[in-house]
Design a protein around this motif. Structure first.
Motif, PDB file in Angstrom:
ATOM      1  N   ALA A 120       0.825  -1.212   0.000  1.00 50.80           N
ATOM      2  CA  ALA A 120       0.000   0.000   0.000  1.00 50.80           C
ATOM      3  C   ALA A 120       0.860   1.264   0.000  1.00 50.80           C
ATOM      4  CB  ALA A 120      -0.907   0.004   1.233  1.00 50.80           C
ATOM      5  N   CYS A 121       0.333   2.304  -0.630  1.00 48.50           N
ATOM      6  CA  CYS A 121       1.006   3.609  -0.577  1.00 48.50           C
ATOM      7  C   CYS A 121      -0.025   4.690  -0.266  1.00 48.50           C
ATOM      8  CB  CYS A 121       1.729   3.910  -1.888  1.00 48.50           C
ATOM      9  SG  CYS A 121       0.648   4.264  -3.274  1.00 48.50           S
ATOM     10  N   PHE A 122       0.472   5.857   0.124  1.00 48.12           N
ATOM     11  CA  PHE A 122      -0.377   6.956   0.569  1.00 48.12           C
ATOM     12  C   PHE A 122      -0.333   8.055  -0.480  1.00 48.12           C
ATOM     13  CE2 PHE A 122      -0.976  10.732   3.464  1.00 48.12           C
ATOM     14  CZ  PHE A 122      -2.274  10.427   3.845  1.00 48.12           C
ATOM     15  N   ALA A 123      -1.429   8.248  -1.175  1.00 46.08           N
ATOM     16  CA  ALA A 123      -1.458   9.162  -2.316  1.00 46.08           C
ATOM     17  C   ALA A 123      -2.130  10.477  -1.921  1.00 46.08           C
ATOM     18  CB  ALA A 123      -2.175   8.511  -3.491  1.00 46.08           C
ATOM     19  N   LYS A 172     -20.791   3.813  -6.913  1.00 46.56           N
ATOM     20  CA  LYS A 172     -19.353   3.966  -7.142  1.00 46.56           C
ATOM     21  C   LYS A 172     -18.924   5.425  -6.992  1.00 46.56           C
ATOM     22  CE  LYS A 172     -18.768   0.142 -10.376  1.00 46.56           C
ATOM     23  NZ  LYS A 172     -18.532  -0.254 -11.771  1.00 46.56           N
ATOM     24  N   TYR A 173     -17.639   5.587  -6.749  1.00 41.09           N
ATOM     25  CA  TYR A 173     -17.015   6.898  -6.836  1.00 41.09           C
ATOM     26  C   TYR A 173     -16.120   6.890  -8.070  1.00 41.09           C
ATOM     27  CZ  TYR A 173     -18.379   7.761  -1.984  1.00 41.09           C
ATOM     28  OH  TYR A 173     -19.093   7.943  -0.827  1.00 41.09           O
ATOM     29  N   ILE A 174     -16.067   8.021  -8.750  1.00 37.36           N
ATOM     30  CA  ILE A 174     -15.182   8.166  -9.902  1.00 37.36           C
ATOM     31  C   ILE A 174     -14.079   9.135  -9.507  1.00 37.36           C
ATOM     32  CG2 ILE A 174     -15.009   8.722 -12.357  1.00 37.36           C
ATOM     33  CD1 ILE A 174     -17.025   6.474 -11.713  1.00 37.36           C
ATOM     34  N   ILE A 175     -12.837   8.678  -9.627  1.00 31.77           N
ATOM     35  CA  ILE A 175     -11.705   9.492  -9.187  1.00 31.77           C
ATOM     36  C   ILE A 175     -10.845   9.908 -10.373  1.00 31.77           C
ATOM     37  CG2 ILE A 175      -9.547   9.423  -7.856  1.00 31.77           C
ATOM     38  CD1 ILE A 175     -11.015   7.878  -5.739  1.00 31.77           C
ATOM     39  N   ASN A 176     -10.513  11.200 -10.384  1.00 29.08           N
ATOM     40  CA  ASN A 176      -9.639  11.759 -11.421  1.00 29.08           C
ATOM     41  C   ASN A 176      -8.595  12.664 -10.782  1.00 29.08           C
ATOM     42  OD1 ASN A 176     -10.577  11.181 -14.361  1.00 29.08           O
ATOM     43  ND2 ASN A 176     -12.486  11.559 -13.235  1.00 29.08           N
ATOM     44  N   GLY A 177      -7.380  12.614 -11.316  1.00 25.75           N
ATOM     45  CA  GLY A 177      -6.362  13.535 -10.825  1.00 25.75           C
ATOM     46  C   GLY A 177      -4.965  12.946 -10.861  1.00 25.75           C
ATOM     47  N   SER A 178      -4.014  13.749 -10.387  1.00 25.16           N
ATOM     48  CA  SER A 178      -2.606  13.352 -10.393  1.00 25.16           C
ATOM     49  C   SER A 178      -2.028  13.430  -8.985  1.00 25.16           C
ATOM     50  CB  SER A 178      -1.788  14.292 -11.290  1.00 25.16           C
ATOM     51  OG  SER A 178      -2.298  14.296 -12.593  1.00 25.16           O
ATOM     52  N   LYS A 179      -1.148  12.504  -8.688  1.00 21.95           N
ATOM     53  CA  LYS A 179      -0.404  12.524  -7.428  1.00 21.95           C
ATOM     54  C   LYS A 179       1.086  12.457  -7.761  1.00 21.95           C
ATOM     55  CE  LYS A 179      -4.066  12.458  -4.743  1.00 21.95           C
ATOM     56  NZ  LYS A 179      -4.378  13.550  -3.802  1.00 21.95           N
ATOM     57  N   LYS A 180       1.902  13.009  -6.878  1.00 17.35           N
ATOM     58  CA  LYS A 180       3.336  13.047  -7.165  1.00 17.35           C
ATOM     59  C   LYS A 180       4.147  12.801  -5.891  1.00 17.35           C
ATOM     60  CE  LYS A 180       6.592  15.655 -10.014  1.00 17.35           C
ATOM     61  NZ  LYS A 180       6.848  16.899 -10.752  1.00 17.35           N
ATOM     62  N   TRP A 181       5.355  12.284  -6.081  1.00 15.70           N
ATOM     63  CA  TRP A 181       6.291  11.996  -4.979  1.00 15.70           C
ATOM     64  C   TRP A 181       5.740  10.907  -4.065  1.00 15.70           C
ATOM     65  CZ3 TRP A 181       9.884  14.440  -7.244  1.00 15.70           C
ATOM     66  CH2 TRP A 181       9.751  15.769  -7.674  1.00 15.70           C
ATOM     67  N   VAL A 212      -6.401  10.597  -1.480  1.00 17.38           N
ATOM     68  CA  VAL A 212      -7.106  11.722  -0.866  1.00 17.38           C
ATOM     69  C   VAL A 212      -7.626  12.605  -2.005  1.00 17.38           C
ATOM     70  CG1 VAL A 212      -6.924  13.664   0.720  1.00 17.38           C
ATOM     71  CG2 VAL A 212      -5.559  11.587   1.112  1.00 17.38           C
ATOM     72  N   ALA A 213      -8.937  12.804  -2.018  1.00 21.39           N
ATOM     73  CA  ALA A 213      -9.554  13.553  -3.119  1.00 21.39           C
ATOM     74  C   ALA A 213     -10.668  14.443  -2.591  1.00 21.39           C
ATOM     75  CB  ALA A 213     -10.115  12.569  -4.161  1.00 21.39           C
ATOM     76  N   GLY A 214     -10.938  15.505  -3.338  1.00 21.70           N
ATOM     77  CA  GLY A 214     -11.995  16.434  -2.942  1.00 21.70           C
ATOM     78  C   GLY A 214     -13.253  16.214  -3.767  1.00 21.70           C
ATOM     79  N   ALA A 222       6.851   7.520  -7.202  1.00 23.73           N
ATOM     80  CA  ALA A 222       6.123   7.591  -8.475  1.00 23.73           C
ATOM     81  C   ALA A 222       5.271   8.842  -8.605  1.00 23.73           C
ATOM     82  CB  ALA A 222       5.208   6.368  -8.606  1.00 23.73           C
ATOM     83  N   GLU A 223       4.996   9.159  -9.855  1.00 23.40           N
ATOM     84  CA  GLU A 223       3.909  10.074 -10.188  1.00 23.40           C
ATOM     85  C   GLU A 223       2.758   9.186 -10.642  1.00 23.40           C
ATOM     86  OE1 GLU A 223       5.056  13.295 -12.672  1.00 23.40           O
ATOM     87  OE2 GLU A 223       3.118  14.299 -12.424  1.00 23.40           O
ATOM     88  N   ILE A 224       1.564   9.532 -10.235  1.00 23.79           N
ATOM     89  CA  ILE A 224       0.426   8.649 -10.489  1.00 23.79           C
ATOM     90  C   ILE A 224      -0.722   9.429 -11.129  1.00 23.79           C
ATOM     91  CG2 ILE A 224      -1.193   6.998  -9.453  1.00 23.79           C
ATOM     92  CD1 ILE A 224       0.712   6.847  -7.026  1.00 23.79           C
ATOM     93  N   GLU A 225      -1.302   8.833 -12.150  1.00 22.37           N
ATOM     94  CA  GLU A 225      -2.483   9.424 -12.793  1.00 22.37           C
ATOM     95  C   GLU A 225      -3.696   8.538 -12.534  1.00 22.37           C
ATOM     96  OE1 GLU A 225      -2.699  12.255 -14.572  1.00 22.37           O
ATOM     97  OE2 GLU A 225      -0.556  12.711 -14.357  1.00 22.37           O
ATOM     98  N   PHE A 226      -4.762   9.163 -12.115  1.00 21.32           N
ATOM     99  CA  PHE A 226      -6.033   8.450 -11.941  1.00 21.32           C
ATOM    100  C   PHE A 226      -6.998   9.015 -12.988  1.00 21.32           C
ATOM    101  CE2 PHE A 226      -3.940   8.462  -7.832  1.00 21.32           C
ATOM    102  CZ  PHE A 226      -4.045   7.143  -7.425  1.00 21.32           C
ATOM    103  N   GLU A 227      -7.419   8.168 -13.892  1.00 18.74           N
ATOM    104  CA  GLU A 227      -8.293   8.635 -14.972  1.00 18.74           C
ATOM    105  C   GLU A 227      -9.606   7.861 -14.942  1.00 18.74           C
ATOM    106  OE1 GLU A 227      -6.443   8.576 -18.800  1.00 18.74           O
ATOM    107  OE2 GLU A 227      -8.202   9.386 -19.812  1.00 18.74           O
ATOM    108  N   ASP A 228     -10.638   8.551 -14.490  1.00 12.79           N
ATOM    109  CA  ASP A 228     -11.969   7.936 -14.377  1.00 12.79           C
ATOM    110  C   ASP A 228     -11.909   6.569 -13.696  1.00 12.79           C
ATOM    111  OD1 ASP A 228     -13.354  10.053 -15.572  1.00 12.79           O
ATOM    112  OD2 ASP A 228     -12.913   9.309 -17.590  1.00 12.79           O
TER     113      ASP A 228
END
Lengths: 86, 379
Positions: B119-122, B145-154, B167-169, B203-209
């Motif tokens: 597991a990692c903490f995004a 369902k929840y739909i998540i979009n966005g980018s995380k880094k480091w 963590v998302a708003g 990592a840098e992480i992308e969450f797309e829909d």
């Protein structure tokens, strides 16, 4: 110490403003007044659990349960907890 | 919770494990930009990926003091490997232990304990660091369902993670979601060129829909930051505090050893009084830092209302002295200290990271100052 006094003391020990800037009634929303922050909310839950002997569940995680002395006392009483005698 | 002698034995074994399985290879891990999978598996078998989890959930049941001491031993040997424990066990695991439903715990914790799932903490994003409440990653509810979009880094261990605590708003405020890689729509890209943490699969992480079942929310919509993120970061800071002592202690070991073996001007380095001054300061700072960590651990174990603040103080102090001691350790090593065949070169780089992650030193100073201005006011 009465339950509400104990709650008030905990709040006063965790203010983000100076004591003389933080006059509040038992019914006042201490979050809206800017007297405490979100870290306080987490610390309050830890405090309630360790001091009052109750378990705060996921469904209880509404800030409205914890935003005033009255609401916190009501929450604790509803859960069957209470201030240990000192 | 395990009894004291059992816990002491676990920490002693962890020290031996670190000496045999981690420390000799820490430089290689950096070179290969990876903590080897077989090491992660061995750590899981030993219970080090769930050392603080209650035994009920397959953990070792270490109390905060002994979990800290174990973290120190791993962090002393390799900061990247300690990073795995910080995110997998302290940030994500402890957040689930604290705020997960029984069903969530039953589903996720055994897999995290066994190391089958990492597991990692995004939380951090390209444009959002310290101001974590301003995350731009979004969620929206669609049916069940929840739909998540966005980018995380480091994101430490983002490259190898199976679970992402995202963590998302959204409409009701910030939420924390356990997102599984197999849901699809997730792209992780290794970040190269790092000052430190080079083996930590950052990592840098992308969450797309990304479609996340409603039952994967931790806590409630809107309570994600106040409770879940604050809980995770509190545990993360405690882990980093001990990580700082690990680096400080390792630098001290290296500094002392080198000063007793290396000669200049016809006598050992340690016989030079200015070197003695450096060593004296390093010993004092390390002991003071460990005392703070132990005190924070005892307060956490006992449910003390000031445990969160004491943890903050410990994190701030040990990250600061780790930096200071590693700077001095490089100085004692002279030219050799600037060479990656000597561990102090790596320790010097790793120490800097601790002053930034889990809340920068400047944020810790503000928090500690705010506490002190009230606690120590006398009229």
């Amino acid at each position: 110490m009465e339950l509400k006094d104990k709650i008030r003391k905990f709040i006063e020990n965790n203010l983000v403003v100076f004591e003389d800037e933080a006059e509040f009634e038992d019914s006042d929303n201490i979050f809206e007044m800017g007297f405490v922050n979100s870290l306080f909310a987490m610390k309050l839950v830890n405090y309630i659990e360790s001091e009052m002997g109750i378990q705060v569940a996921n469904d209880d995680l509404e800030i409205s349960n914890f935003n005033s002395v009255d609401r916190i006392a009501e929450f604790i009483n509803t859960k069957g907890g209470g201030a240990p005698s000192q | 919770m395990s009894d004291t002698s059992d816990q002491e034995q676990i920490v002693a074994e962890a020290k031996k494990f670190a000496a045999e399985e981690i420390r000799p290879f820490a430089a290689d891990f950096e070179e290969q930009a990876a903590i080897p999978k077989d090491l992660i598996d061995k750590m899981a078998q030993k219970g080090y990926l769930s050392a603080s989890f209650p035994k009920e959930w397959g953990g070792l049941g270490l109390d905060p003091v002994y979990y800290g001491l174990l973290t120190e031993e791993i962090g002393k040997a390799c900061a990247s490997t300690r990073g795995l424990i910080t995110v997998h066990t302290s940030l994500v695991g402890e957040a689930i232990v604290r705020w997960g439903s029984r069903e969530q715990k039953e589903k996720w914790l055994p897999l995290m304990t066994s190391g089958k799932k990492i597991a990692c903490f995004a939380l951090t994003e390209p444009l959002v660091g310290t101001d974590a409440r301003s995350v731009q990653t979004t969620y929206r509810k669609e049916g069940a369902k929840y739909i998540i979009n966005g980018s995380k880094k480091w994101i430490t261990c983002g490259c190898i993670a199976d679970y992402f605590l995202v963590v998302a708003g959204g409409e009701k405020g910030i939420g924390a979601f356990l997102v599984e890689r197999e849901f699809g729509g997730i792209t992780t890209t290794p970040i190269k060129g790092l000052l430190a943490g080079r083996a930590a699969h950052i990592a840098e992480i992308e969450f797309e829909d990304v479609e996340v079942p409603a039952e994967n929310i931790i806590g409630k919509e809107g309570s994600g930051f106040t409770y879940v993120v604050n809980t995770a970061l509190d545990h993360g800071r405690y882990s980093i505090a001990w990580g700082g002592i690990g680096i400080a202690g390792e630098a001290l070991d290296n500094m002392v050893t080198y000063s007793r073996q290396r000669s200049q001007f016809g006598r050992k380095l340690y016989k030079h009084q200015l070197i003695q001054g450096i060593i004296g300061d390093a010993v004092t700072k390390t002991h003071a830092g460990r005392a703070l960590c132990l005190r924070a651990g005892e307060m956490r174990r006992d449910g003390h209302p000031d445990a969160v603040m004491e943890t903050t103080i410990a994190k701030y102090f040990t990250s600061k002295i780790a930096m200071e001691i590693t700077i001095d350790a490089v100085q004692v090593h002279g030219g050799n200290g600037c060479y990656n065949r000597y561990p102090v070169e790596r320790l010097f780089r790793e120490a800097k990271i601790l002053e930034i992650i889990e809340g920068t030193s400047q944020v810790q100073q503000e928090i500690i100052s705010s506490f002190g201005l009230r606690r120590y006011y006398r009229v």
